[in-house]
Design an enzyme around this catalytic site. Structure first.
Site, PDB file in Angstrom:
ATOM      1  N   LEU A   1      67.732 -15.449  43.950  1.00 15.27           N
ATOM      2  CA  LEU A   1      67.128 -16.789  43.867  1.00 15.27           C
ATOM      3  C   LEU A   1      65.726 -16.730  44.445  1.00 15.27           C
ATOM      4  O   LEU A   1      65.548 -16.314  45.590  1.00 15.27           O
ATOM      5  CB  LEU A   1      67.973 -17.777  44.689  1.00 15.27           C
ATOM      6  CG  LEU A   1      69.453 -17.866  44.281  1.00 15.27           C
ATOM      7  CD1 LEU A   1      70.264 -18.540  45.363  1.00 15.27           C
ATOM      8  CD2 LEU A   1      69.603 -18.594  42.951  1.00 15.27           C
ATOM      9  N   HIS A   2      64.726 -17.134  43.673  1.00 14.15           N
ATOM     10  CA  HIS A   2      63.374 -17.166  44.239  1.00 14.15           C
ATOM     11  C   HIS A   2      62.425 -18.129  43.534  1.00 14.15           C
ATOM     12  O   HIS A   2      61.273 -18.251  43.921  1.00 14.15           O
ATOM     13  CB  HIS A   2      62.755 -15.769  44.261  1.00 14.15           C
ATOM     14  CG  HIS A   2      62.330 -15.264  42.905  1.00 14.15           C
ATOM     15  ND1 HIS A   2      63.215 -14.708  42.011  1.00 14.15           N
ATOM     16  CD2 HIS A   2      61.125 -15.243  42.294  1.00 14.15           C
ATOM     17  CE1 HIS A   2      62.564 -14.364  40.922  1.00 14.15           C
ATOM     18  NE2 HIS A   2      61.286 -14.668  41.052  1.00 14.15           N
ATOM     19  N   ARG A   3      62.872 -18.834  42.470  1.00  8.48           N
ATOM     20  CA  ARG A   3      61.952 -19.748  41.781  1.00  8.48           C
ATOM     21  C   ARG A   3      61.555 -20.882  42.714  1.00  8.48           C
ATOM     22  O   ARG A   3      62.432 -21.495  43.358  1.00  8.48           O
ATOM     23  CB  ARG A   3      62.617 -20.351  40.527  1.00  8.48           C
ATOM     24  CG  ARG A   3      62.816 -19.371  39.383  1.00  8.48           C
ATOM     25  CD  ARG A   3      61.690 -19.439  38.360  1.00  8.48           C
ATOM     26  NE  ARG A   3      60.664 -18.474  38.602  1.00  8.48           N
ATOM     27  CZ  ARG A   3      60.735 -17.166  38.305  1.00  8.48           C
ATOM     28  NH1 ARG A   3      61.795 -16.667  37.751  1.00  8.48           N
ATOM     29  NH2 ARG A   3      59.715 -16.387  38.576  1.00  8.48           N
TER      30      ARG A   3
ATOM     31  N   ASP B   1      67.839 -16.862  39.085  1.00  7.33           N
ATOM     32  CA  ASP B   1      66.759 -17.633  38.468  1.00  7.33           C
ATOM     33  C   ASP B   1      65.614 -16.700  38.102  1.00  7.33           C
ATOM     34  O   ASP B   1      64.504 -17.131  37.827  1.00  7.33           O
ATOM     35  CB  ASP B   1      66.299 -18.779  39.378  1.00  7.33           C
ATOM     36  CG  ASP B   1      65.840 -18.320  40.752  1.00  7.33           C
ATOM     37  OD1 ASP B   1      65.632 -17.109  40.946  1.00  7.33           O
ATOM     38  OD2 ASP B   1      65.675 -19.185  41.637  1.00  7.33           O
TER      39      ASP B   1
END
Ligand code: UD1
Ligand code: UDP
Length: 364
Positions: free
Chosen positions: A202-204, A277
């Protein structure tokens, strides 16, 4: 002639490696300029080692900052290095700020450019990457598309089709090269994971920057971890916010530093499910046949849905979607993999670049 590759962030390294190798095989003189957008050893050095990328000829050390500050530093640093090296072609990759800055600098200096991964569109201008993609494709001289949908997006934006080449996906070349080294067992054992596990990345910004979105997402991932143990190699961007929202290690949740390329793909290869993501991970799971749930309202990679294992989900729908994916396994609607994702994109791109360098549309 001299070709420069401008690379800055983790996915750039993965996409560039096959192109660099392809050009080396054709004897083209080339160099890598590392902007320093990503700088941690686990976000940068490990990829050069795992992918066999040559040492950069320069590292601009721009580091992190707001979009304006980071892009400004990129513009200044890249202008200097492009003036100094005076390349015949600059190759840029994907959709990160380093990509945008390099295309802008070269356009103003009159240096020809090629964009690898042209024409992907989420049609969501709220994503910084979408802005980078649109501007980059408007300015690039040679455009390399990874999937057929990109061709119509570029045509709709008025890009001359003569500049566009459908060549397949170099990220998948890297995956194919790594395949013999991908063994889930040692990584799984090192991390103390059971045989059945899920991987999440997850990093968006839209997911991890806003505390409210982060909490909703974390609750959903925790719900998945009650169905199957989840390991999260966490991008530095989300570290603080997601921890504040409750994403911490526990009996069925393992939060770790980002993994190197071979370790990460080994873990994905052995996983029952991936929640992500990431752009690249949607593509890699499609090729590895691992079910992928992408927690985003849209994707610039719809081919991973029509020809792969990817599904878009909201945080609210993630737990139920995970349950279904774990029961069904990987289902590919068309039964066909994306065209030209065959491990030969790098050599195709290299051949186009080499013949372009010989052409008469170059400054002497
Ligand atoms: C960038 C790309 C994104 C891509 C991602 C790949 C842009 C606009 N975004 O996002 O499209 O999916 O890379 O991973 O270019 N940080 C570190 N160490 C590092 C690098 C970053 O700690 O080596 C932290 C810093 O706190 C930094 C934050 O991560 O502020 C964000 O880094 P940045 O390069 O601005 O964007 P990414 O979120 O990594
Ligand atoms: N990746 C990795 N280690 C990790 C997470 C991802 O090596 O801990 C790899 C992944 O296999 C893919 C690339 O990094 O090749 C994708 O990068 P990221 O998700 O950061 O960027 P995006 O594709 O979303 O732009």
């Amino acid at each position: 002639p001299l070709v420069l590759h401008v690379l800055g962030a983790r996915p750039n390294f993965v996409k560039a490696a096959p192109v660099v190798r392809g050009l080396a095989d054709l004897g083209v003189r080339q160099g890598i300029v590392h902007t320093g957008q990503h700088y941690d050893a686990l976000m940068s050095d490990v990829f050069f080692a795992d992918l066999g990328l040559p040492e950069p000829i320069a590292n601009l050390g721009v580091g992190s900052g707001s979009h304006a500050k980071q892009t400004a530093a990129l513009l200044v640093g890249l202008e200097e290095v492009v003036l100094k090296e005076s390349p015949d072609l600059v190759v840029v990759y994907g959709d990160v700020n380093s990509t945008l800055a390099a295309i802008l600098v070269c356009a103003k200096l009159g240096v020809p450019t090629a964009h690898v991964e042209a024409g992907l569109r989420s049609f969501d201008r709220g994503m910084p990457e979408e802005v980078n993609r649109v501007v980059t494709d408007a300015l690039a001289d040679v455009l390399f598309a990874t999937s057929p949908d990109a061709l119509s997006h570029l045509a709709n934006e008025g890009v001359d089709p003569a500049k566009v080449h459908l060549v397949g996906n170099p990220m998948i070349d890297s995956l194919f090269s790594a395949l013999p080294k991908l063994d889930p067992e040692p990584v799984r054992a090192r991390l103390g994971l059971p045989e059945a596990y899920a991987v999440a990345t997850l990093h968006r910004p839209a997911n991890v920057d806003d505390p409210e979105s982060a909490r909703e997402l974390v609750d959903a991932v925790l719900a998945v971890s009650r169905q199957i143990p989840v390991v999260v190699p966490l991008h530095p961007r989300g570290r603080t916010r997601l921890a504040e929202a409750g994403l911490v290690s526990g009996e069925t949740m393992t939060i770790i530093d980002p993994l190197g390329y071979v370790d990460f793909l080994s873990l994905v290869r052995g996983a029952k499910l991936v929640v992500t993501d990431s752009g690249g991970v949607q593509e890699e799971t499609t090729m590895l046949g691992v079910p992928c749930l992408t927690v985003r309202p849209n994707t610039e990679r719809p081919i991973t849905i029509t020809h792969g294992t990817n599904r878009l989900v909201t945080p609210a729908l993630l737990p139920a979607a995970a349950e279904k994916a774990l029961a069904d396994g990987a289902a590919t609607p068309s039964g066909e993999l994306p065209p030209l994702w065959d491990g030969a994109a790098g050599p195709r791109i290299a051949r186009v670049i080499a013949s372009w360098l010989k052409g008469d549309n170059l400054s002497p």
